[in-house]
Design a protein around this motif. Structure first.
Motif, PDB file in Angstrom:
ATOM      1  N   CYS A 191       5.473   3.858  -7.957  1.00 23.42           N
ATOM      2  CA  CYS A 191       3.902   3.878  -7.508  1.00 23.42           C
ATOM      3  C   CYS A 191       3.365   3.366  -8.388  1.00 23.42           C
ATOM      4  O   CYS A 191       3.175   4.130  -9.774  1.00 23.42           O
ATOM      5  CB  CYS A 191       4.159   5.079  -6.748  1.00 23.42           C
ATOM      6  N   ILE A 192       2.742   2.236  -8.065  1.00 21.97           N
ATOM      7  CA  ILE A 192       1.730   1.644 -10.081  1.00 21.97           C
ATOM      8  C   ILE A 192       0.779   1.284  -9.540  1.00 21.97           C
ATOM      9  O   ILE A 192       0.368   0.409  -8.507  1.00 21.97           O
ATOM     10  CB  ILE A 192       2.970   0.482 -10.400  1.00 21.97           C
ATOM     11  N   LYS A 247      -7.630   4.837  -6.662  1.00 23.10           N
ATOM     12  CA  LYS A 247      -6.821   3.543  -6.664  1.00 23.10           C
ATOM     13  C   LYS A 247      -5.459   2.301  -6.359  1.00 23.10           C
ATOM     14  O   LYS A 247      -5.989   3.274  -5.389  1.00 23.10           O
ATOM     15  CB  LYS A 247      -6.170   3.256  -7.915  1.00 23.10           C
ATOM     16  N   GLU A 248      -5.602   1.274  -5.871  1.00 25.83           N
ATOM     17  CA  GLU A 248      -4.801   1.272  -4.743  1.00 25.83           C
ATOM     18  C   GLU A 248      -3.846   0.755  -5.580  1.00 25.83           C
ATOM     19  O   GLU A 248      -3.392   0.241  -6.382  1.00 25.83           O
ATOM     20  CB  GLU A 248      -5.511  -0.384  -4.696  1.00 25.83           C
ATOM     21  N   ILE A 249      -2.948   2.454  -5.049  1.00 28.87           N
ATOM     22  CA  ILE A 249      -1.587   1.967  -5.403  1.00 28.87           C
ATOM     23  C   ILE A 249      -0.117   1.085  -4.699  1.00 28.87           C
ATOM     24  O   ILE A 249      -0.299   0.828  -3.089  1.00 28.87           O
ATOM     25  CB  ILE A 249      -0.690   3.399  -5.213  1.00 28.87           C
ATOM     26  N   LYS A 295       0.858  -0.951   0.031  1.00 27.16           N
ATOM     27  CA  LYS A 295       0.240  -0.099   0.072  1.00 27.16           C
ATOM     28  C   LYS A 295       0.825   1.171   0.255  1.00 27.16           C
ATOM     29  O   LYS A 295       1.767   1.506   0.565  1.00 27.16           O
ATOM     30  CB  LYS A 295      -1.009   0.178   0.820  1.00 27.16           C
ATOM     31  N   ASN A 296       0.743   2.108  -0.635  1.00 25.90           N
ATOM     32  CA  ASN A 296       1.257   3.295  -1.001  1.00 25.90           C
ATOM     33  C   ASN A 296       0.346   4.280  -0.244  1.00 25.90           C
ATOM     34  O   ASN A 296      -0.950   4.367  -1.488  1.00 25.90           O
ATOM     35  CB  ASN A 296       2.076   3.545  -2.615  1.00 25.90           C
ATOM     36  N   THR A 297       0.648   5.514   0.746  1.00 24.17           N
ATOM     37  CA  THR A 297      -0.323   5.865   0.919  1.00 24.17           C
ATOM     38  C   THR A 297       0.454   7.741   0.569  1.00 24.17           C
ATOM     39  O   THR A 297      -0.622   8.264   0.932  1.00 24.17           O
ATOM     40  CB  THR A 297      -0.222   5.875   2.544  1.00 24.17           C
ATOM     41  N   ALA A 298       1.220   7.742   0.448  1.00 25.18           N
ATOM     42  CA  ALA A 298       1.462   9.098  -0.025  1.00 25.18           C
ATOM     43  C   ALA A 298       1.454   9.500  -1.532  1.00 25.18           C
ATOM     44  O   ALA A 298       0.938  10.828  -1.699  1.00 25.18           O
ATOM     45  CB  ALA A 298       3.686   8.417  -0.678  1.00 25.18           C
TER      46      ALA A 298
END
Length: 225
Positions: free
Chosen positions: A185-186, A165-167, A154-157
């Protein structure tokens, strides 16, 4: 031609270097261990033990075998002690300065960094490894695929402008030096999990795509034949 020769040189060097380094390191360690125990009370004790259990006519082979065993024990103990010393602040600073010097020397820095990275991945606990999965992503453009490592689920930045979208974070290393690379970051749906271990992925990257599981299996089959 020069670029190809350089890449082939690094690929060949990285393939043979682990074996050569391992051989010379253990040979060097055994020589040090032999010097430590040579002409000491340890040798006298070992000879007496051999005579005690095998009699006065005991072959020198058994004495030499015991010396090798003691030397191996000393090496294992010394390496374990070194591992403990890396946790002590004073010694950890010395080790860090030494590695920093190695990472600044041309050619050596590439080889050392790559081997260090592979060793850390190969011998790290899979649960603790920062590389969770081997994945394929379209990079650097659509239609081309690169091998990468999923580093965060999970990317919260980027949640402020990609809330729908779930990054995830994917690290795509460069070849043949996997210590540098690109952080992507995809969207999660754009990654493709691969049926490949992290260790094998690193071997593939370091060898420039040459060393594959299929190639190793094929060579083993040829040797067995």
């Amino acid at each position: 031609m020069r670029v190809r020769m350089k890449k082939n040189f690094y690929t060949g060097l990285l393939m043979i270097l682990p074996v050569v380094i391992t051989f010379y390191i253990f040979n060097w360690l055994f020589n040090i261990a032999f010097r430590i125990i040579n002409n000491t009370i340890i040798i006298k004790v070992l000879k007496r033990l051999v005579v005690l259990f095998l009699g006065e006519g005991a072959d020198a082979f058994y004495i030499q075998l015991l010396i090798y065993i003691v030397a191996a024990i000393i090496i294992v103990f010394s390496i374990t002690l070194l591992g403990y010393m890396t946790k002590v602040v004073f010694f950890s600073k010395i080790i860090k300065k030494t590695t920093n010097i190695l990472e600044r020397i041309p050619v050596i820095k590439t080889v050392y960094s790559a081997i260090k990275q592979i060793t850390e991945i190969a011998y790290s606990d899979s649960e603790e490894s920062v590389y969770k999965k081997v994945v394929a992503v379209e990079f650097p453009r659509k239609g081309l695929y690169a091998i990468g490592f999923l580093t965060a689920d999970k990317n919260t930045a980027l949640k402020d402008f990609l809330a729908d979208k779930e990054i995830v974070n994917v690290f795509v290393p460069t070849a043949p030096n996997p210590t540098s690379g690109f952080l992507l970051c995809i969207p999660k749906e754009d990654i493709h999990p691969l049926n490949m271990s992290v260790e094998w992925a690193f071997k593939l990257i370091v060898s420039g795509g040459y060393l594959t599981e299929e190639l190793v299996k094929e060579k083993k089959e040829n040797v067995n034949e």
